[in-house]
Design a protein around this motif. Structure first.
Motif, PDB file in Angstrom:
ATOM      1  N   THR A  31       0.845  -1.190   0.000  1.00 14.79           N
ATOM      2  CA  THR A  31       0.000   0.000   0.000  1.00 14.79           C
ATOM      3  C   THR A  31       0.879   1.237   0.000  1.00 14.79           C
ATOM      4  OG1 THR A  31      -0.140   0.105   2.411  1.00 14.79           O
ATOM      5  CG2 THR A  31      -1.937  -1.038   1.256  1.00 14.79           C
ATOM      6  N   VAL A  33      -0.981   4.674  -0.150  1.00 17.89           N
ATOM      7  CA  VAL A  33      -2.146   5.520  -0.373  1.00 17.89           C
ATOM      8  C   VAL A  33      -1.686   6.960  -0.577  1.00 17.89           C
ATOM      9  CG1 VAL A  33      -4.292   6.378   0.629  1.00 17.89           C
ATOM     10  CG2 VAL A  33      -3.619   3.984   0.968  1.00 17.89           C
ATOM     11  N   ILE A  35      -1.535  10.914  -0.757  1.00 20.64           N
ATOM     12  CA  ILE A  35      -2.058  12.051   0.009  1.00 20.64           C
ATOM     13  C   ILE A  35      -1.490  13.321  -0.595  1.00 20.64           C
ATOM     14  CG2 ILE A  35      -2.404  10.788   2.162  1.00 20.64           C
ATOM     15  CD1 ILE A  35       0.217  12.011   3.183  1.00 20.64           C
ATOM     16  N   CYS A  49       2.964   9.316   0.093  1.00 17.72           N
ATOM     17  CA  CYS A  49       2.270   8.155   0.650  1.00 17.72           C
ATOM     18  C   CYS A  49       1.848   8.406   2.088  1.00 17.72           C
ATOM     19  CB  CYS A  49       3.173   6.923   0.620  1.00 17.72           C
ATOM     20  SG  CYS A  49       3.633   6.412  -1.027  1.00 17.72           S
ATOM     21  N   LYS A  50       0.633   8.009   2.368  1.00 13.60           N
ATOM     22  CA  LYS A  50       0.072   8.076   3.711  1.00 13.60           C
ATOM     23  C   LYS A  50       0.760   7.036   4.596  1.00 13.60           C
ATOM     24  CE  LYS A  50      -4.630   8.363   4.808  1.00 13.60           C
ATOM     25  NZ  LYS A  50      -6.003   7.823   4.692  1.00 13.60           N
ATOM     26  N   THR A  55      -4.087   4.036   7.020  1.00 18.21           N
ATOM     27  CA  THR A  55      -4.868   3.633   5.851  1.00 18.21           C
ATOM     28  C   THR A  55      -6.228   3.093   6.283  1.00 18.21           C
ATOM     29  OG1 THR A  55      -2.867   3.110   4.636  1.00 18.21           O
ATOM     30  CG2 THR A  55      -4.893   2.115   3.839  1.00 18.21           C
ATOM     31  N   GLU A  58     -11.860   3.419   2.982  1.00 19.26           N
ATOM     32  CA  GLU A  58     -12.297   4.462   2.048  1.00 19.26           C
ATOM     33  C   GLU A  58     -11.187   4.864   1.075  1.00 19.26           C
ATOM     34  OE1 GLU A  58     -12.957   4.634   5.411  1.00 19.26           O
ATOM     35  OE2 GLU A  58     -15.052   4.051   5.129  1.00 19.26           O
ATOM     36  N   ASP A  59      -9.930   4.579   1.420  1.00 17.50           N
ATOM     37  CA  ASP A  59      -8.817   4.888   0.527  1.00 17.50           C
ATOM     38  C   ASP A  59      -8.854   4.025  -0.736  1.00 17.50           C
ATOM     39  OD1 ASP A  59      -7.766   6.789   2.297  1.00 17.50           O
ATOM     40  OD2 ASP A  59      -6.566   5.279   3.349  1.00 17.50           O
ATOM     41  N   LYS A  89      -7.336   6.978  -3.917  1.00 21.10           N
ATOM     42  CA  LYS A  89      -5.957   7.226  -3.485  1.00 21.10           C
ATOM     43  C   LYS A  89      -5.174   5.929  -3.279  1.00 21.10           C
ATOM     44  CE  LYS A  89      -6.546  11.659  -3.429  1.00 21.10           C
ATOM     45  NZ  LYS A  89      -5.973  12.493  -4.461  1.00 21.10           N
ATOM     46  N   GLY A  90      -5.861   4.840  -2.985  1.00 24.08           N
ATOM     47  CA  GLY A  90      -5.193   3.562  -2.766  1.00 24.08           C
ATOM     48  C   GLY A  90      -4.638   2.927  -4.031  1.00 24.08           C
ATOM     49  N   ASN A  92      -2.473   4.301  -5.885  1.00 23.64           N
ATOM     50  CA  ASN A  92      -1.103   4.777  -6.057  1.00 23.64           C
ATOM     51  C   ASN A  92      -0.119   3.610  -6.019  1.00 23.64           C
ATOM     52  OD1 ASN A  92       0.899   6.786  -6.337  1.00 23.64           O
ATOM     53  ND2 ASN A  92       1.268   6.759  -4.148  1.00 23.64           N
TER      54      ASN A  92
END
Length: 183
Positions: A31, A33, A35, A49-50, A55, A58-59, A89-90, A92
């Motif tokens: 992952t 995600v 941002i 990346c978050k 995480t 909803e991502d 966003k996930g 990515n």
């Protein structure tokens, strides 16, 4: 003879040791995600990346791909709904995106290309009892881009010389001038 054997052995060893295997690192990660705020984030594949511990489900969710697009707002009688890293966003670093194309009867998706991707499976659904059709396509990039051929040729800025287009497409110059005026 001994010198020749030694020379051949050294040459073979030099050739064998010069062989190497190289490739780009895989962009795929478990992952990453995306941002917008870079505070305490890592920059990967054009996005920040978050923190993986932050995480949430909803991502990886997009609401709307099941809803028909408005096909009456453009002259080609179709509507493209894009789902890429900007909407989910996930996605990515996963190297994928998707589009939904809604068509009115006789609607079309004009000739185009995706400069940073290839299209995968395209699924068509013709709605029985309704007037529209739907196509779903997967793309091999999180940001595939799109270049519509007619826009690029007849609507370029600065414009391509009408004499060049007349000759290239074997059209009357008035037709080329008309097409360029539409953009």
């Amino acid at each position: 003879m001994k010198g020749v054997c030694f020379l051949v052995t050294v040459a073979l060893m030099a050739l064998a040791s010069s062989l190497a295997s190289a490739s780009d690192p895989s962009p795929l990660q478990d992952t990453c995600v995306a941002i917008d705020e870079p505070k305490d984030a890592v920059f990967v594949n054009g996005k920040f990346c978050k923190d993986p511990n932050l995480t949430v489900a909803e991502d990886f969710f997009f609401s709307g791909l099941d809803k028909p697009g408005n096909t009456s707002i453009n002259p080609v009688a179709s509507n493209v709904t894009t789902v890429n890293v900007e909407q989910i966003k996930g996605l990515n670093t996963l190297g994928i995106s998707m589009v939904r194309i809604d068509y009115e009867p006789y609607g079309q998706n004009p000739p185009h290309t995706h400069p940073r991707a290839t299209e995968g499976l395209i699924h068509f659904q013709f709605n029985v009892g309704k007037t529209n059709a739907v196509a779903i396509a997967g793309l091999s990039s999180q940001n595939p881009g799109v270049i519509t051929i007619a826009n690029a040729v007849f609507g370029s800025d600065p414009p391509i010389n009408a004499d060049v287009l007349t000759r290239a497409f074997q059209l009357d110059k008035n037709v080329v001038n008309y097409l360029q005026s539409r953009f």
